[in-house]
Design a protein around this motif. Structure first.
Motif, short mmCIF file in Angstrom:
data_model
loop_
_atom_site.label_atom_id
_atom_site.label_comp_id
_atom_site.label_asym_id
_atom_site.label_seq_id
_atom_site.Cartn_x
_atom_site.Cartn_y
_atom_site.Cartn_z
N TYR A 161 0.65 -1.30 0.13
CA TYR A 161 0.11 -0.07 -0.09
C TYR A 161 1.04 1.44 0.03
O TYR A 161 1.95 1.36 0.81
CB TYR A 161 -0.92 -0.13 1.30
N ALA A 162 0.60 2.13 -0.93
CA ALA A 162 1.37 3.38 -1.16
C ALA A 162 1.13 4.34 0.10
O ALA A 162 1.91 4.99 0.50
CB ALA A 162 1.19 4.01 -2.12
N ASP A 163 -0.17 4.46 0.34
CA ASP A 163 -0.73 5.60 1.21
C ASP A 163 -1.22 4.86 2.65
O ASP A 163 -1.96 5.70 3.48
CB ASP A 163 -1.89 6.18 0.71
N ARG A 164 -0.59 3.93 3.13
CA ARG A 164 -0.78 3.25 4.55
C ARG A 164 0.17 2.99 5.10
O ARG A 164 1.38 2.69 4.53
CB ARG A 164 -1.65 2.29 4.27
N ALA A 165 0.22 3.37 6.41
CA ALA A 165 1.45 3.12 7.29
C ALA A 165 1.76 1.36 7.74
O ALA A 165 0.54 0.92 7.81
CB ALA A 165 1.55 3.73 8.63
N TYR A 166 2.56 1.10 7.90
CA TYR A 166 2.96 -0.33 8.30
C TYR A 166 3.23 -0.65 9.76
O TYR A 166 4.18 0.34 10.19
CB TYR A 166 3.77 -1.01 7.21
N LEU A 167 2.90 -1.71 10.25
CA LEU A 167 3.42 -2.25 11.46
C LEU A 167 4.63 -3.09 11.21
O LEU A 167 4.91 -3.55 10.02
CB LEU A 167 2.42 -3.04 12.19
N VAL A 193 9.37 4.39 -4.95
CA VAL A 193 10.53 4.05 -5.45
C VAL A 193 11.34 2.94 -4.83
O VAL A 193 12.05 2.22 -5.59
CB VAL A 193 11.19 5.16 -6.10
N ARG A 194 11.44 3.21 -3.50
CA ARG A 194 12.27 2.38 -2.79
C ARG A 194 11.72 0.89 -2.80
O ARG A 194 12.56 0.03 -2.76
CB ARG A 194 12.31 2.70 -1.11
N LEU A 195 10.34 0.82 -2.52
CA LEU A 195 9.80 -0.65 -2.80
C LEU A 195 10.01 -1.10 -4.19
O LEU A 195 10.67 -2.34 -4.30
CB LEU A 195 8.26 -0.31 -2.69
N ALA A 196 9.99 -0.50 -5.28
CA ALA A 196 10.47 -1.19 -6.75
C ALA A 196 11.89 -1.27 -6.97
O ALA A 196 12.11 -2.47 -7.47
CB ALA A 196 9.89 0.01 -7.73
N LYS A 197 12.77 -0.46 -6.23
CA LYS A 197 14.25 -0.69 -6.47
C LYS A 197 14.82 -1.75 -5.49
O LYS A 197 15.77 -2.50 -5.65
CB LYS A 197 14.75 0.42 -6.48
N SER A 198 14.39 -1.73 -4.18
CA SER A 198 15.13 -2.25 -3.18
C SER A 198 14.17 -3.42 -2.63
O SER A 198 14.68 -3.94 -1.67
CB SER A 198 15.53 -1.26 -2.13
N GLY A 199 12.85 -3.63 -2.56
CA GLY A 199 11.95 -4.45 -2.04
C GLY A 199 11.85 -3.98 -0.69
O GLY A 199 11.84 -5.08 0.15
N GLU A 200 11.74 -2.94 -0.15
CA GLU A 200 11.65 -2.44 1.03
C GLU A 200 10.57 -1.56 1.36
O GLU A 200 10.28 -0.61 0.74
CB GLU A 200 12.93 -1.66 1.52
N GLY A 206 10.29 2.74 12.28
CA GLY A 206 11.59 2.97 11.57
C GLY A 206 12.19 1.73 11.01
O GLY A 206 13.19 1.78 10.21
N SER A 207 11.57 0.55 11.56
CA SER A 207 12.17 -0.91 11.04
C SER A 207 11.81 -1.29 9.60
O SER A 207 10.82 -0.47 8.98
CB SER A 207 11.66 -2.02 11.81
N ILE A 208 12.70 -2.04 8.95
CA ILE A 208 12.48 -2.09 7.55
C ILE A 208 11.91 -3.56 7.18
O ILE A 208 12.24 -4.70 8.01
CB ILE A 208 13.87 -2.32 6.85
N ILE A 209 10.96 -3.58 6.54
CA ILE A 209 10.11 -4.72 6.11
C ILE A 209 10.49 -5.07 4.73
O ILE A 209 10.38 -4.33 3.70
CB ILE A 209 8.56 -4.48 6.02
N ALA A 210 10.97 -6.21 4.28
CA ALA A 210 11.17 -6.75 3.07
C ALA A 210 9.90 -7.37 2.56
O ALA A 210 9.15 -7.86 3.03
CB ALA A 210 12.30 -8.09 3.16
N THR A 211 9.81 -6.72 1.23
CA THR A 211 8.56 -7.10 0.47
C THR A 211 8.97 -7.36 -0.83
O THR A 211 9.71 -7.13 -1.57
CB THR A 211 7.56 -5.89 0.38
#
Length: 247
Positions: A161-167, A193-200, A206-211
């Motif tokens: 989701y582009a416009d929603r915050a994640y746990l 862009v970060r999601l598309a390029k890095s899968g993050e 502030g933690s990183i979720i791999a996607t």
């Protein structure tokens, strides 16, 4: 070249649908449960067809008062009927308009419950079996939706989701919590862009979720939806990332 699908939830009675259909590659169309009716489905199908936008069914709890965003505990047979009847109506209208319904995406509280509870996901996905050949499931990545859809043999497209915050666990921050919905178009574009390029994805702490998501949702009922979609598509294409439906 990296490719990302942009999908928007449409046919929900919001003013930005036509503009969004000029930007996105997939349209998840409300099927008369949380929003929409036969007229809005037909109109949205025609508009999507004219633009070459892929079409999916977007059923939710039949709870218009709460826009399908209140969690309901329904008897299994009632939930089965709600999902199947909504999708069947969209499919019937789409057939009349010579449009293929390519995927299923659950809406709102029902989507979140299916992301957390495999039994809910299984009931919803099984309810549409046989309605459409080769129907794909647009499933929230890192959720029970994915494993259930795969186990049932559906083609699966992973969604973020582009416009929603994640746990931190990869699920969405409840809409009742502060900061659950994002509004800054430029910040959302950077996130895409970060999601598309890095899968993050970056969680709310502030933690990183791999996607592995290859489809990014923009909610059509957000006031800034059109501005967000434009910013996201421009940022992706500026980085050489193609916007295209996977169906």
């Amino acid at each position: 070249m990296t490719t990302l699908d942009l999908n928007a939830d449409l046919g929900e009675g919001m003013p930005g649908d036509e503009a969004l259909l000029d930007i996105v590659s997939s349209a998840s169309i409300a099927c008369g449960g949380h929003a929409g009716d036969a007229e809005t489905m037909r109109r949205t199908l025609r508009a999507a067809k004219a633009r070459g936008v892929a079409v999916g069914a977007h059923p939710g709890f039949a709870d218009r008062e709460n826009f399908g965003r209140r969690r309901l505990i329904l008897p299994p047979e009632e939930l089965d009927e709600q999902v199947r009847s909504q999708v069947r109506l969209l499919v019937e209208i789409a057939e009349e308009e010579s449009v293929d319904v390519r995927y299923l995406k659950l809406h709102g509280a029902l989507a979140n419950m299916a992301a957390e509870e495999p039994a809910v996901a299984a009931l919803c996905f099984a309810s549409v079996a046989g309605l459409v050949p080769d129907l794909a499931i647009l499933a929230i990545d890192n959720s029970a939706q994915v494993e259930v859809a795969e186990a049932l043999g559906y083609p699966v497209v992973l969604e973020a989701y582009a416009d929603r915050a994640y746990l931190p666990d990869g699920l969405l921050v409840p809409r009742s919590a502060p900061g659950a919905v994002l509004h800054d178009a430029e910040a959302i574009a950077e996130r895409a862009v970060r999601l598309a390029k890095s899968g993050e994805l970056v969680a709310i702490d502030g933690s990183i979720i791999a996607t592995r998501a290859t489809s990014l949702c923009i909610h059509g009922d957000t006031a800034e939806a059109v501005a967000i979609a434009r910013a996201v598509r421009h940022a992706l294409e500026a980085e050489g990332i193609a916007v295209s439906a996977p169906y």
